[in-house]
Design a protein around this motif. Structure first.
Motif, PDB file in Angstrom:
ATOM      1  N   SER A 154      18.500 105.517  66.651  1.00 21.84           N
ATOM      2  CA  SER A 154      17.469 105.729  67.582  1.00 21.84           C
ATOM      3  C   SER A 154      16.066 104.319  67.246  1.00 21.84           C
ATOM      4  CB  SER A 154      16.716 106.889  67.508  1.00 21.84           C
ATOM      5  OG  SER A 154      17.702 107.858  67.904  1.00 21.84           O
ATOM      6  N   GLY A 155      15.345 104.497  68.150  1.00 26.06           N
ATOM      7  CA  GLY A 155      14.222 103.739  68.203  1.00 26.06           C
ATOM      8  C   GLY A 155      13.495 103.503  66.694  1.00 26.06           C
ATOM      9  N   LEU A 156      13.382 102.179  66.257  1.00 28.62           N
ATOM     10  CA  LEU A 156      13.033 101.811  64.988  1.00 28.62           C
ATOM     11  C   LEU A 156      11.523 101.674  64.806  1.00 28.62           C
ATOM     12  CD1 LEU A 156      16.022  99.111  64.527  1.00 28.62           C
ATOM     13  CD2 LEU A 156      15.983 101.463  63.921  1.00 28.62           C
ATOM     14  N   VAL A 157      10.850 102.494  63.995  1.00 30.76           N
ATOM     15  CA  VAL A 157       9.596 102.454  63.731  1.00 30.76           C
ATOM     16  C   VAL A 157       9.248 102.223  62.288  1.00 30.76           C
ATOM     17  CG1 VAL A 157       8.774 103.558  65.933  1.00 30.76           C
ATOM     18  CG2 VAL A 157       9.316 104.650  63.960  1.00 30.76           C
ATOM     19  N   GLY A 158       8.084 101.864  61.708  1.00 29.90           N
ATOM     20  CA  GLY A 158       7.700 101.697  60.614  1.00 29.90           C
ATOM     21  C   GLY A 158       7.725 100.115  60.136  1.00 29.90           C
ATOM     22  N   GLU A 162       4.640  98.806  64.695  1.00 28.92           N
ATOM     23  CA  GLU A 162       3.597  99.714  64.917  1.00 28.92           C
ATOM     24  C   GLU A 162       3.678 100.419  66.293  1.00 28.92           C
ATOM     25  OE1 GLU A 162       1.005 102.258  65.158  1.00 28.92           O
ATOM     26  OE2 GLU A 162       1.244 101.286  63.025  1.00 28.92           O
ATOM     27  N   PRO A 163       3.989 101.443  66.418  1.00 30.10           N
ATOM     28  CA  PRO A 163       4.217 102.306  67.531  1.00 30.10           C
ATOM     29  C   PRO A 163       2.773 102.269  68.735  1.00 30.10           C
ATOM     30  CG  PRO A 163       4.557 103.915  65.971  1.00 30.10           C
ATOM     31  CD  PRO A 163       4.602 102.646  65.380  1.00 30.10           C
ATOM     32  N   GLY A 164       1.826 102.239  67.968  1.00 32.59           N
ATOM     33  CA  GLY A 164       0.552 102.303  68.707  1.00 32.59           C
ATOM     34  C   GLY A 164       0.306 101.144  69.598  1.00 32.59           C
ATOM     35  N   ARG A 165       1.118  99.885  69.147  1.00 31.22           N
ATOM     36  CA  ARG A 165       1.120  98.826  70.105  1.00 31.22           C
ATOM     37  C   ARG A 165       1.988  98.679  71.153  1.00 31.22           C
ATOM     38  NH1 ARG A 165       0.191  96.605  64.604  1.00 31.22           N
ATOM     39  NH2 ARG A 165      -1.903  96.528  64.202  1.00 31.22           N
ATOM     40  N   PHE A 166       3.139  99.436  70.794  1.00 25.65           N
ATOM     41  CA  PHE A 166       4.423  99.293  71.874  1.00 25.65           C
ATOM     42  C   PHE A 166       4.144  99.452  73.262  1.00 25.65           C
ATOM     43  CE2 PHE A 166       7.684 101.050  68.610  1.00 25.65           C
ATOM     44  CZ  PHE A 166       7.595  99.888  67.846  1.00 25.65           C
ATOM     45  N   TRP A 259       6.120 113.692  63.652  1.00 29.53           N
ATOM     46  CA  TRP A 259       5.787 112.215  64.026  1.00 29.53           C
ATOM     47  C   TRP A 259       4.438 112.031  64.057  1.00 29.53           C
ATOM     48  CZ3 TRP A 259       8.574 108.330  62.898  1.00 29.53           C
ATOM     49  CH2 TRP A 259       9.966 108.337  63.151  1.00 29.53           C
ATOM     50  N   PHE A 260       3.483 113.047  64.530  1.00 25.83           N
ATOM     51  CA  PHE A 260       2.174 113.103  64.495  1.00 25.83           C
ATOM     52  C   PHE A 260       1.493 113.120  63.028  1.00 25.83           C
ATOM     53  CE2 PHE A 260       3.328 115.288  68.485  1.00 25.83           C
ATOM     54  CZ  PHE A 260       3.040 114.353  69.424  1.00 25.83           C
ATOM     55  N   SER A 261       2.193 113.741  62.223  1.00 20.52           N
ATOM     56  CA  SER A 261       1.787 113.686  60.734  1.00 20.52           C
ATOM     57  C   SER A 261       2.150 112.233  60.122  1.00 20.52           C
ATOM     58  CB  SER A 261       2.553 114.758  59.670  1.00 20.52           C
ATOM     59  OG  SER A 261       1.849 115.786  60.384  1.00 20.52           O
ATOM     60  N   TRP A 262       3.278 111.757  60.630  1.00 23.37           N
ATOM     61  CA  TRP A 262       3.537 110.276  60.306  1.00 23.37           C
ATOM     62  C   TRP A 262       2.680 109.163  60.857  1.00 23.37           C
ATOM     63  CZ3 TRP A 262       5.135 105.895  62.981  1.00 23.37           C
ATOM     64  CH2 TRP A 262       5.703 104.906  62.049  1.00 23.37           C
ATOM     65  N   LEU A 263       2.165 109.397  62.109  1.00 25.71           N
ATOM     66  CA  LEU A 263       1.129 108.507  62.665  1.00 25.71           C
ATOM     67  C   LEU A 263      -0.108 108.539  61.803  1.00 25.71           C
ATOM     68  CD1 LEU A 263       1.943 108.881  66.225  1.00 25.71           C
ATOM     69  CD2 LEU A 263       2.220 106.695  65.044  1.00 25.71           C
ATOM     70  N   ALA A 264      -0.584 109.750  61.327  1.00 30.10           N
ATOM     71  CA  ALA A 264      -1.618 109.868  60.818  1.00 30.10           C
ATOM     72  C   ALA A 264      -1.935 109.379  59.520  1.00 30.10           C
ATOM     73  CB  ALA A 264      -2.111 111.521  60.672  1.00 30.10           C
ATOM     74  N   ALA A 265      -0.567 109.719  58.775  1.00 27.01           N
ATOM     75  CA  ALA A 265      -0.647 109.086  57.310  1.00 27.01           C
ATOM     76  C   ALA A 265      -0.456 107.589  57.279  1.00 27.01           C
ATOM     77  CB  ALA A 265       0.715 109.651  56.602  1.00 27.01           C
ATOM     78  N   ARG A 266       0.234 106.976  58.269  1.00 27.22           N
ATOM     79  CA  ARG A 266       0.412 105.638  58.353  1.00 27.22           C
ATOM     80  C   ARG A 266      -0.984 104.958  58.759  1.00 27.22           C
ATOM     81  NH1 ARG A 266       4.456 101.563  59.380  1.00 27.22           N
ATOM     82  NH2 ARG A 266       3.803 100.339  61.100  1.00 27.22           N
TER      83      ARG A 266
END
Length: 268
Positions: A154-158, A162-166, A259-266
């Protein structure tokens, strides 16, 4: 202590480089390819037998000796390769002729068309990208390498993705469509576990089990990076990639389940 088999990684990029370093740390003899001498030198100093090789160029008659490993992993993005199916198929045939026993090909979930839940049996592309990926998978299975596994990512992140910039500040349709993503940290857990397994299936999906809407996920991702959020028009049913078979087969759960926990931790 037993010696782990050698691994050659075609494409030491976003996934290939950290994977090579991870496998090297776990005791594998690792080689691979890159398109620049500077990167090859840097990775060689880190213990990776890296060579400069561009698969867009005319292929040699035989696989370079450094790449004649027990297992080959092809993780070259299709966007960087002309006539993708032919190019990766040629590499796989060279691998078979050199005695490579196992091959992992990083495919993509574009191979699934339509909407709804998609398991490995539902590969029916409805786009040019999907048809290209289906042809590439077939080239892997026709290469002559005895054991082939196509990982449909699937779509690759990490990492540097940075998905915030996508999608920040842009406009799209399909805001209600579910996301299908996998994090680099999970790929680096799954890949060594796959190498340790016997009797590979022909294809497996790799997709985290959480599928919030594009609107919610990318809006939150942009917000946490203080970027303008994307705007979405319309709904959209979309498709959900079911990545649970990989987890059952490996007996290894995804580490990213929210994914929201992942975003916050990142962001933290």
């Amino acid at each position: 202590m037993s010696i782990k088999p050698s691994v050659a990684i075609i494409g030491l990029g976003w996934l290939g480089e950290p994977l090579a370093l991870t496998l090297h740390q776990q005791g594998y003899v690792v080689s691979g390819t890159t398109t620049t001498s500077e990167k090859a030198q840097r990775l060689s100093q880190a213990g990776i037998d890296a060579i400069v090789w561009d698969i867009n160029a005319p292929q040699p008659k035989a696989l370079p000796q450094a790449l004649a490993a027990h297992t080959m992993i092809i993780c070259v993005p299709p966007g960087k390769v002309e006539d993708y199916a032919h190019a990766v198929g040629s590499v796989a045939k060279l691998a078979a002729n050199a005695g490579v026993a196992r091959l992992i090909f990083t495919s993509a979930t574009s191979i699934y068309g339509g909407v709804g839940n998609k398991t490995e049996a539902d590969a029916q592309p409805d786009s040019e990208r999907g048809e290209r990926m289906q042809a590439s998978e077939q080239a892997m299975h026709n290469s002559g390498v005895p054991e082939v596994l196509c990982l449909r990512l699937s779509g690759l992140v990490g990492g540097s993705r940075e998905p915030g910039r996508f999608l920040a500040g842009r406009s799209f349709d399909g805001g209600d469509e579910p996301i299908n993503l996998v994090a680099l940290e999970d790929l680096l857990r799954f890949m060594p576990a796959i190498l340790a397994k016997d009797n590979w299936p022909s294809a497996l999906n790799v997709s985290a089990p959480h599928h919030p809407s594009r609107k919610d996920f990318y809006g939150q991702a942009a917000k946490l990076r203080d970027l303008p959020p994307p705007t979405f028009a319309g709904g959209g049913e979309g498709k959900i990639i079911d990545g649970s078979e990989l987890s059952r087969w490996l007996q290894l759960d995804y580490s990213v389940t929210d994914w929201f926990s992942w975003l916050a931790a990142r962001t933290a």
